[in-house]
Design a protein around this motif. Structure first.
Motif, PDB file in Angstrom:
ATOM      1  N   HIS A  41       0.834  -1.207   0.000  1.00 27.45           N
ATOM      2  CA  HIS A  41       0.000   0.000   0.000  1.00 27.45           C
ATOM      3  C   HIS A  41       0.869   1.257   0.000  1.00 27.45           C
ATOM      4  N   LYS A  42       1.978   1.201   0.722  1.00 30.00           N
ATOM      5  CA  LYS A  42       2.908   2.337   0.754  1.00 30.00           C
ATOM      6  C   LYS A  42       3.498   2.567  -0.640  1.00 30.00           C
ATOM      7  N   ARG A  43       3.738   1.476  -1.361  1.00 31.03           N
ATOM      8  CA  ARG A  43       4.280   1.586  -2.723  1.00 31.03           C
ATOM      9  C   ARG A  43       3.271   2.293  -3.630  1.00 31.03           C
ATOM     10  N   ILE A  44       1.996   1.949  -3.481  1.00 31.87           N
ATOM     11  CA  ILE A  44       0.955   2.603  -4.275  1.00 31.87           C
ATOM     12  C   ILE A  44       0.875   4.081  -3.921  1.00 31.87           C
ATOM     13  N   GLN A  45       0.993   4.390  -2.629  1.00 28.40           N
ATOM     14  CA  GLN A  45       0.976   5.790  -2.215  1.00 28.40           C
ATOM     15  C   GLN A  45       2.140   6.556  -2.833  1.00 28.40           C
ATOM     16  N   ASN A  46       3.303   5.921  -2.934  1.00 30.98           N
ATOM     17  CA  ASN A  46       4.460   6.574  -3.539  1.00 30.98           C
ATOM     18  C   ASN A  46       4.194   6.911  -5.011  1.00 30.98           C
ATOM     19  N   ILE A  47       3.526   5.996  -5.710  1.00 30.47           N
ATOM     20  CA  ILE A  47       3.176   6.251  -7.109  1.00 30.47           C
ATOM     21  C   ILE A  47       2.213   7.427  -7.195  1.00 30.47           C
ATOM     22  N   GLN A  48       1.182   7.390  -6.352  1.00 31.12           N
ATOM     23  CA  GLN A  48       0.165   8.445  -6.385  1.00 31.12           C
ATOM     24  C   GLN A  48       0.736   9.788  -5.952  1.00 31.12           C
ATOM     25  N   ASN A  49       1.670   9.774  -5.001  1.00 29.08           N
ATOM     26  CA  ASN A  49       2.287  11.031  -4.564  1.00 29.08           C
ATOM     27  C   ASN A  49       3.036  11.694  -5.717  1.00 29.08           C
ATOM     28  N   LEU A  50       3.745  10.888  -6.497  1.00 28.48           N
ATOM     29  CA  LEU A  50       4.460  11.438  -7.654  1.00 28.48           C
ATOM     30  C   LEU A  50       3.467  12.001  -8.670  1.00 28.48           C
ATOM     31  N   LEU A  51       2.401  11.268  -8.938  1.00 27.47           N
ATOM     32  CA  LEU A  51       1.415  11.729  -9.914  1.00 27.47           C
ATOM     33  C   LEU A  51       0.699  12.984  -9.435  1.00 27.47           C
ATOM     34  N   SER A  52       0.481  13.083  -8.131  1.00 26.66           N
ATOM     35  CA  SER A  52      -0.116  14.292  -7.557  1.00 26.66           C
ATOM     36  C   SER A  52       0.807  15.489  -7.758  1.00 26.66           C
ATOM     37  N   LYS A  53       2.079  15.275  -7.484  1.00 25.80           N
ATOM     38  CA  LYS A  53       3.086  16.323  -7.649  1.00 25.80           C
ATOM     39  C   LYS A  53       3.162  16.746  -9.123  1.00 25.80           C
ATOM     40  N   ALA A  54       3.152  15.770 -10.016  1.00 22.97           N
ATOM     41  CA  ALA A  54       3.226  16.061 -11.441  1.00 22.97           C
ATOM     42  C   ALA A  54       1.988  16.810 -11.920  1.00 22.97           C
ATOM     43  N   ALA A  55       0.820  16.401 -11.428  1.00 26.22           N
ATOM     44  CA  ALA A  55      -0.428  17.039 -11.862  1.00 26.22           C
ATOM     45  C   ALA A  55      -0.453  18.520 -11.511  1.00 26.22           C
ATOM     46  N   ARG A  56       0.057  18.863 -10.336  1.00 21.31           N
ATOM     47  CA  ARG A  56       0.071  20.274  -9.930  1.00 21.31           C
ATOM     48  C   ARG A  56       0.962  21.085 -10.867  1.00 21.31           C
ATOM     49  N   ILE A  57       2.065  20.498 -11.306  1.00 22.01           N
ATOM     50  CA  ILE A  57       2.970  21.194 -12.221  1.00 22.01           C
ATOM     51  C   ILE A  57       2.347  21.310 -13.610  1.00 22.01           C
ATOM     52  N   LEU A 141      -3.673  -1.942 -12.598  1.00 24.99           N
ATOM     53  CA  LEU A 141      -3.881  -1.180 -11.360  1.00 24.99           C
ATOM     54  C   LEU A 141      -4.783   0.011 -11.686  1.00 24.99           C
ATOM     55  N   GLU A 142      -6.083  -0.211 -11.595  1.00 24.41           N
ATOM     56  CA  GLU A 142      -7.051   0.764 -12.096  1.00 24.41           C
ATOM     57  C   GLU A 142      -7.083   2.059 -11.295  1.00 24.41           C
ATOM     58  N   GLY A 143      -6.630   2.012 -10.048  1.00 30.14           N
ATOM     59  CA  GLY A 143      -6.680   3.219  -9.217  1.00 30.14           C
ATOM     60  C   GLY A 143      -5.535   4.180  -9.458  1.00 30.14           C
ATOM     61  N   ILE A 144      -4.562   3.778 -10.270  1.00 36.06           N
ATOM     62  CA  ILE A 144      -3.396   4.631 -10.524  1.00 36.06           C
ATOM     63  C   ILE A 144      -3.768   5.673 -11.577  1.00 36.06           C
ATOM     64  N   THR A 145      -3.830   6.930 -11.161  1.00 46.04           N
ATOM     65  CA  THR A 145      -4.190   8.006 -12.076  1.00 46.04           C
ATOM     66  C   THR A 145      -3.798   9.335 -11.459  1.00 46.04           C
ATOM     67  N   TYR A 146      -3.957  10.403 -12.228  1.00 46.89           N
ATOM     68  CA  TYR A 146      -3.738  11.723 -11.645  1.00 46.89           C
ATOM     69  C   TYR A 146      -4.804  11.971 -10.590  1.00 46.89           C
ATOM     70  N   TRP A 147      -4.428  12.724  -9.563  1.00 48.71           N
ATOM     71  CA  TRP A 147      -5.425  13.113  -8.567  1.00 48.71           C
ATOM     72  C   TRP A 147      -6.477  13.999  -9.225  1.00 48.71           C
ATOM     73  N   GLU A 148      -7.687  13.944  -8.674  1.00 47.97           N
ATOM     74  CA  GLU A 148      -8.718  14.884  -9.110  1.00 47.97           C
ATOM     75  C   GLU A 148      -8.277  16.296  -8.752  1.00 47.97           C
ATOM     76  N   PRO A 149      -8.503  17.273  -9.635  1.00 46.65           N
ATOM     77  CA  PRO A 149      -8.135  18.645  -9.291  1.00 46.65           C
ATOM     78  C   PRO A 149      -8.939  19.149  -8.090  1.00 46.65           C
ATOM     79  N   LEU A 150      -8.415  20.139  -7.429  1.00 48.64           N
ATOM     80  CA  LEU A 150      -9.088  20.711  -6.268  1.00 48.64           C
ATOM     81  C   LEU A 150     -10.370  21.425  -6.684  1.00 48.64           C
ATOM     82  N   THR A 151     -11.391  21.330  -5.830  1.00 50.98           N
ATOM     83  CA  THR A 151     -12.560  22.175  -6.025  1.00 50.98           C
ATOM     84  C   THR A 151     -12.199  23.590  -5.577  1.00 50.98           C
ATOM     85  N   GLU A 152     -13.042  24.540  -5.917  1.00 51.84           N
ATOM     86  CA  GLU A 152     -12.778  25.930  -5.507  1.00 51.84           C
ATOM     87  C   GLU A 152     -12.744  26.050  -3.992  1.00 51.84           C
ATOM     88  N   GLU A 153     -13.650  25.328  -3.317  1.00 52.91           N
ATOM     89  CA  GLU A 153     -13.690  25.378  -1.848  1.00 52.91           C
ATOM     90  C   GLU A 153     -12.420  24.785  -1.241  1.00 52.91           C
TER      91      GLU A 153
END
Length: 199
Positions: A41-57, A141-153
């Motif tokens: 699970h930590k490995r999956i989090q590491n993948i998602q953390n990178l994708l989250s970081k990339a998505a913001r950029i 691994l179907e859950g591996i994707t970019y994070w959803e963008p932030l809502t305005e709130e």
């Protein structure tokens, strides 16, 4: 120990279980333990953390847009080729996952050290797309994707918390962290300011 897939899915996601089995060669026995599944699970989090970081950029309006015609950078080619090579070697999934880990590590390194590169955003985009492709199309691994963008709130709450920390109003900062956490957004403080990721 004996556990059915149905029982395991009560506590772990399908991707956790898939990656658990992929972490061992198909011809080798594998023991199911809570510690091993937590490592997965930590490995999956590491993948998602990178994708989250990339998505913001990639979505940052102050940075150049993505050039779709850009080829693969050398570090991306190296790890992608390594992935394909070990998969052709008797479907060696543990080593293939090691290639993905290597690509994630080098993408983090590129993000932190190559901000002046004229193809900065495009290279990050290519690396992220390949990570998603290998994880989803090859390993399912179907859950591996970019994070959803932030809502305005959500964006407003993060900005309010950033301002609270700048004003050294740590009580309000902690309250906002808890509010964001309840919405599935994990906020972490680093020397360059706060970062966020979806839980």
């Amino acid at each position: 120990n004996f556990i059915t897939i149905k029982d395991a899915l009560k506590n772990y996601s399908p991707d956790d279980l898939k990656l658990f089995f992929l972490s061992a060669h198909y011809s080798s026995p594998v023991d199911f333990t809570d510690d091993k599944i937590k490592e997965v699970h930590k490995r999956i989090q590491n993948i998602q953390n990178l994708l989250s970081k990339a998505a913001r950029i990639i979505r940052d309006p102050q940075l150049p847009g993505v050039m779709s015609s850009l080829g693969e950078a050398a570090f991306i080619k190296k790890h992608k080729s390594g992935f394909l090579e070990v998969m052709d070697d008797d479907f060696n999934t543990p080593r293939a996952l090691g290639s993905i880990d290597g690509l994630i590590h080098d993408t983090h390194k590129f993000i932190d050290s190559e901000k002046s590169n004229p193809d900065y955003v495009s290279i990050i985009h290519v690396a992220s797309e390949i990570i998603i492709e290998l994880c989803k199309s090859v390993f399912g691994l179907e859950g591996i994707t970019y994070w959803e963008p932030l809502t305005e709130e959500e964006d407003n709450l993060l900005n309010e918390r950033r301002q609270a920390r700048n004003n050294k109003d740590f009580k309000r900062s902690d309250q906002l962290r808890d509010i964001l956490s309840s919405r599935g957004i994990i906020v972490e403080d680093a020397k360059d300011g706060q970062t966020w990721r979806r839980a």
